[in-house]
Design a protein around this motif. Structure first.
Motif, short mmCIF file in Angstrom:
data_model
loop_
_atom_site.label_atom_id
_atom_site.label_comp_id
_atom_site.label_asym_id
_atom_site.label_seq_id
_atom_site.Cartn_x
_atom_site.Cartn_y
_atom_site.Cartn_z
N GLY A 139 -0.23 4.81 7.34
CA GLY A 139 0.08 3.78 6.36
C GLY A 139 -0.82 3.78 5.14
N THR A 140 -0.95 2.59 4.54
CA THR A 140 -1.72 2.44 3.30
C THR A 140 -3.20 2.72 3.52
OG1 THR A 140 -1.97 0.06 3.73
CG2 THR A 140 -0.09 0.73 2.41
N ARG B 158 -3.74 6.36 3.14
CA ARG B 158 -3.80 6.74 1.72
C ARG B 158 -5.15 6.40 1.11
NH1 ARG B 158 1.61 4.86 1.88
NH2 ARG B 158 1.02 2.83 1.01
N THR C 91 -6.63 2.27 -5.23
CA THR C 91 -5.99 2.77 -4.01
C THR C 91 -6.50 2.04 -2.77
OG1 THR C 91 -5.83 4.95 -5.05
CG2 THR C 91 -5.47 4.84 -2.67
N ALA D 102 -5.22 -1.46 -2.58
CA ALA D 102 -3.80 -1.54 -2.24
C ALA D 102 -3.56 -1.48 -0.74
CB ALA D 102 -3.03 -0.41 -2.93
N THR D 103 -4.59 -1.30 0.05
CA THR D 103 -4.43 -1.28 1.51
C THR D 103 -3.89 -2.63 1.98
OG1 THR D 103 -6.28 0.27 1.72
CG2 THR D 103 -5.62 -0.95 3.70
N ASP D 104 -2.78 -2.60 2.70
CA ASP D 104 -2.11 -3.81 3.14
C ASP D 104 -1.96 -3.76 4.66
OD1 ASP D 104 -0.46 -5.94 3.68
OD2 ASP D 104 0.84 -5.62 1.94
N GLU E 279 1.58 -4.62 5.87
CA GLU E 279 2.56 -3.55 5.69
C GLU E 279 2.36 -2.45 6.73
OE1 GLU E 279 3.70 -0.16 2.32
OE2 GLU E 279 2.58 -1.96 1.75
N ASP E 280 1.09 -2.09 7.00
CA ASP E 280 0.81 -1.05 8.00
C ASP E 280 1.27 -1.48 9.39
OD1 ASP E 280 -0.23 0.36 5.96
OD2 ASP E 280 -2.30 0.39 6.68
#
Length: 486
Positions: free
Chosen positions: A76-77, A80, A271, A274-276, A279-280
């Motif tokens: 996931g994020t 990234r 970046t 933006a880790t969520d 969402e993950d």
């Protein structure tokens, strides 16, 4: 007395610049300037090597951890964001390689060219500038040094005369106390008078020589000042040039002033920010959790139609038997064997819908009826046996969680509970742990990052390997948690 200038005869009484030959420190400074140019070039060269080595280490670090991140369990994020660290390392590595190129291509070459233009080597050794400084100071100091030597000579003569006078006076005094011969006393008295006269003469010469030296001193100081100022200006150029070079080096080293450097860390921050987590977690739920689609079991009516659709297990398993219609015995049409991956051939049998293939045909004769019953039974047994083979060999992800305890023969694809599965080839490969792992089951190994042990089994479809720790314990471990030892 010779008028030659001999520096070895002079006793330097202090460390002042004005003392004879003390200008040599200024002359040496000229030579030191060239050596300092070489030292600064070596300094920049070493820093360039450090920048290059650091850039290479960053690149290798980024490449290694990008591969580990992609193969690891992170997703996931956050994956990234983690990979963004590797991207940052690669970008910063490029900037440090540019720093190395600037240090060697600009600063080093500029310093080298200035040294070549400012310091000219002689065939006999040394530098032309050093010889010019030496000759200039020697010429300015020579008249005063020559007079100083004369003063030192006069002083020495005067001091010796004084000693002789004191020695003669002492002897005369001792002679009077001892009541010596009058004639001897008279000679001693004459010796004292003569020594006094000599001391007076040397004193006058000493004072006169010192007076002449004092008259030369102002001119001596002026000449030395002029030569010194000339080489002060030379040193001033070197200092200013070094300052200019060091400022340029600072600009090359200061990556914080580089807009590309700032962009790298702005991008990295964006970046990571933006880790969520939501969402993950949602992604994992949909792809590996309760959110995954599922074909739940449904009630199915019993159907005697052998042309039924294969079950989900049979569809997913490439190996198996595709059943076709069965033609009644005695039909004129010959049986067509089905194309399957197994060696079993099922004869074609077509039965009318709703009929019972096991019932006797009342209109046919008893012998024909008996033959048909036997053929039907054989066909049915073969079909059942093949369906068992399909069910026992099927292994799919959707049914992985079902309880297999109800089928004691499910461990072997041939349906024989007394035959063991073929063992995988034994391997023995030394591996090193990349991460910590704590075994969740009794048959799993536990280890720390950096531990070394032996891999004794190949990786299975689920990503697990069998290994043996140094204490002899054997068990399973996730294959992507280790790397082979080269």
């Amino acid at each position: 007395m010779s008028g030659a200038y001999d520096e070895s005869m002079i006793d330097v009484s202090s460390d002042s610049f004005w003392e004879v030959s003390n200008y040599k420190r200024t002359v040496k400074r000229v030579e030191d300037g060239s050596r300092l140019c070489t030292d600064l070039m070596n300094c920049l060269h070493e820093r360039a090597r450090i920048e290059k080595a650091y850039a290479q280490q960053l690149t290798e670090w980024g490449k290694r951890w990008r591969q580990l991140t992609e193969k690891g369990p992170q997703y996931g994020t956050l994956e990234r964001a983690w990979s963004a660290l590797c991207t940052e390392a690669e970008k910063v590595s490029e900037l440090h390689m540019e720093v190395k190129a600037a240090l060697m291509g600009e600063d080093y070459e500029k310093l080298k060219n200035w040294q070549r233009d400012s310091y000219h080597k002689q065939m006999i050794g040394g530098f032309k500038e050093t010889k010019e400084a030496e000759d200039g100071f020697r010429k300015a100091q020579k008249p005063w040094a020559k007079k100083l030597k004369e003063v030192e000579t006069m002083k020495k003569a005067y001091h010796n005369a004084c000693k002789e006078e004191k020695l003669a006076a002492s002897r005369e005094t001792n002679s009077k106390l001892e009541n010596s011969n009058p004639e001897a006393q008279k000679k001693l008295q004459e010796k004292v008078e003569k020594c006094q006269q000599e001391a007076q003469k040397t004193k006058e010469r000493y004072e006169k020589s010192l007076e002449e030296l004092n008259k030369l001193t102002p001119q001596y100081m002026e000449n030395m000042e002029q030569v010194f100022e000339q080489w002060q200006q030379f040193e001033d150029k070197r200092i200013r040039f070094f300052r200019e070079v060091l400022l340029e080096v600072k600009q090359h080293l200061d990556l914080s002033a580089n807009h590309r450097f700032q962009t790298i860390y702005h991008t990295l921050e964006d970046t990571i920010s933006a880790t969520d987590a939501e969402e993950d977690l949602k992604w994992f739920r949909s792809n590996h959790g309760p959110g995954m689609p599922m074909n739940w079991p449904q009630f199915e009516d019993c159907s005697m139609d052998l042309n039924r659709t294969l079950s989900r297990r049979e569809k997913k398993k490439p190996e198996g038997v595709t059943l076709t219609g069965i033609s009644p015995a005695g039909s004129d049409q010959p049986a067509q064997p089905a194309k399957t991956s197994s060696s079993l051939t099922v004869p074609t049998y077509n039965a009318p819908a709703g009929s019972n293939p096991f019932e006797d045909d009342e209109d046919e004769e008893p012998e024909e009826t008996a033959m048909e019953q036997q053929t039907s039974v054989n066909h049915t047994d073969a079909i059942k046996e093949e369906i068992k083979t399909v069910s026992s060999t099927e292994k799919t992800q959707d049914w992985a969680d079902e309880d297999t305890g109800g089928n004691p023969f499910s461990t072997n694809g041939n349906g024989n509970p007394f035959e063991e599965e073929p063992a995988s080839p034994v391997t023995s490969v030394p591996v090193r742990a990349l991460y910590d792992y704590e075994g969740q089951e009794q048959d799993e190994l536990s280890f720390k990052a950096g531990d070394e042990f032996t891999k004794i089994g190949e990786e299975d479809d689920q990503g697990w390997c069998k290994g043996r720790l140094k204490d002899g314990q054997e068990g399973l471990y996730p294959a992507n948690y280790v790397e082979p030892i080269q």
